[in-house]
Design a protein around this motif. Structure first.
Motif, PDB file in Angstrom:
ATOM      1  N   THR A   2     -19.931   1.528  24.057  1.00 54.29           N
ATOM      2  CA  THR A   2     -19.112   0.266  24.774  1.00 54.29           C
ATOM      3  C   THR A   2     -20.081  -0.612  25.436  1.00 54.29           C
ATOM      4  N   PRO A   3     -19.862  -1.889  25.775  1.00 51.77           N
ATOM      5  CA  PRO A   3     -20.529  -2.703  26.522  1.00 51.77           C
ATOM      6  C   PRO A   3     -20.561  -2.092  27.991  1.00 51.77           C
ATOM      7  N   ARG A   4     -19.572  -1.542  28.503  1.00 50.48           N
ATOM      8  CA  ARG A   4     -19.768  -1.066  30.022  1.00 50.48           C
ATOM      9  C   ARG A   4     -20.516   0.043  29.910  1.00 50.48           C
ATOM     10  N   ARG A   5     -20.504   0.849  28.971  1.00 50.49           N
ATOM     11  CA  ARG A   5     -21.834   2.203  28.979  1.00 50.49           C
ATOM     12  C   ARG A   5     -23.120   1.527  28.750  1.00 50.49           C
ATOM     13  N   THR A   6     -23.171   0.476  28.109  1.00 53.54           N
ATOM     14  CA  THR A   6     -24.583   0.043  27.877  1.00 53.54           C
ATOM     15  C   THR A   6     -24.901  -0.786  29.214  1.00 53.54           C
ATOM     16  N   LEU A   7     -24.099  -1.272  29.894  1.00 63.06           N
ATOM     17  CA  LEU A   7     -24.319  -1.865  31.226  1.00 63.06           C
ATOM     18  C   LEU A   7     -24.706  -0.822  32.351  1.00 63.06           C
ATOM     19  N   ALA A  10     -28.278   0.103  31.215  1.00 64.70           N
ATOM     20  CA  ALA A  10     -29.164  -0.804  31.792  1.00 64.70           C
ATOM     21  C   ALA A  10     -29.486  -1.080  33.015  1.00 64.70           C
ATOM     22  N   LEU A  11     -28.530  -1.128  33.968  1.00 67.64           N
ATOM     23  CA  LEU A  11     -28.846  -1.322  35.223  1.00 67.64           C
ATOM     24  C   LEU A  11     -29.902  -0.513  36.148  1.00 67.64           C
ATOM     25  N   PRO A  12     -29.633   0.844  35.859  1.00 69.74           N
ATOM     26  CA  PRO A  12     -30.651   1.712  36.456  1.00 69.74           C
ATOM     27  C   PRO A  12     -32.161   1.392  35.920  1.00 69.74           C
ATOM     28  N   LEU A  13     -32.330   1.096  34.676  1.00 70.68           N
ATOM     29  CA  LEU A  13     -33.526   1.014  34.195  1.00 70.68           C
ATOM     30  C   LEU A  13     -34.154  -0.348  34.535  1.00 70.68           C
TER      31      LEU A  13
END
Length: 56
Positions: A2-7, A10-13
């Motif tokens: 899901t887009p939320r899980r991807t976000l 991605a944020l910690p990376l």
């Protein structure tokens, strides 16, 4: 994924990349700044095309 899980992934990376670039003082390098600008433009164009298709 899901887009939320991807976000959430991605944020910690992104934060890690910023910390590493700051630690090695690479933000003062014009080459690194140019690469970041090119990546930003590429992602922006990709997202604009993706969301334009969804609006139709």
């Amino acid at each position: 994924m899901t887009p939320r899980r991807t976000l959430y992934l991605a944020l910690p990376l992104v934060a890690l990349v910023v910390l590493v670039l700051t630690y090695f003082r690479l933000f003062s390098s014009p080459i690194v700044i140019a690469i970041l600008v090119v990546l930003y433009v590429a992602v922006s164009l990709r997202n604009r095309r993706k969301f334009a298709k969804q609006g139709k």
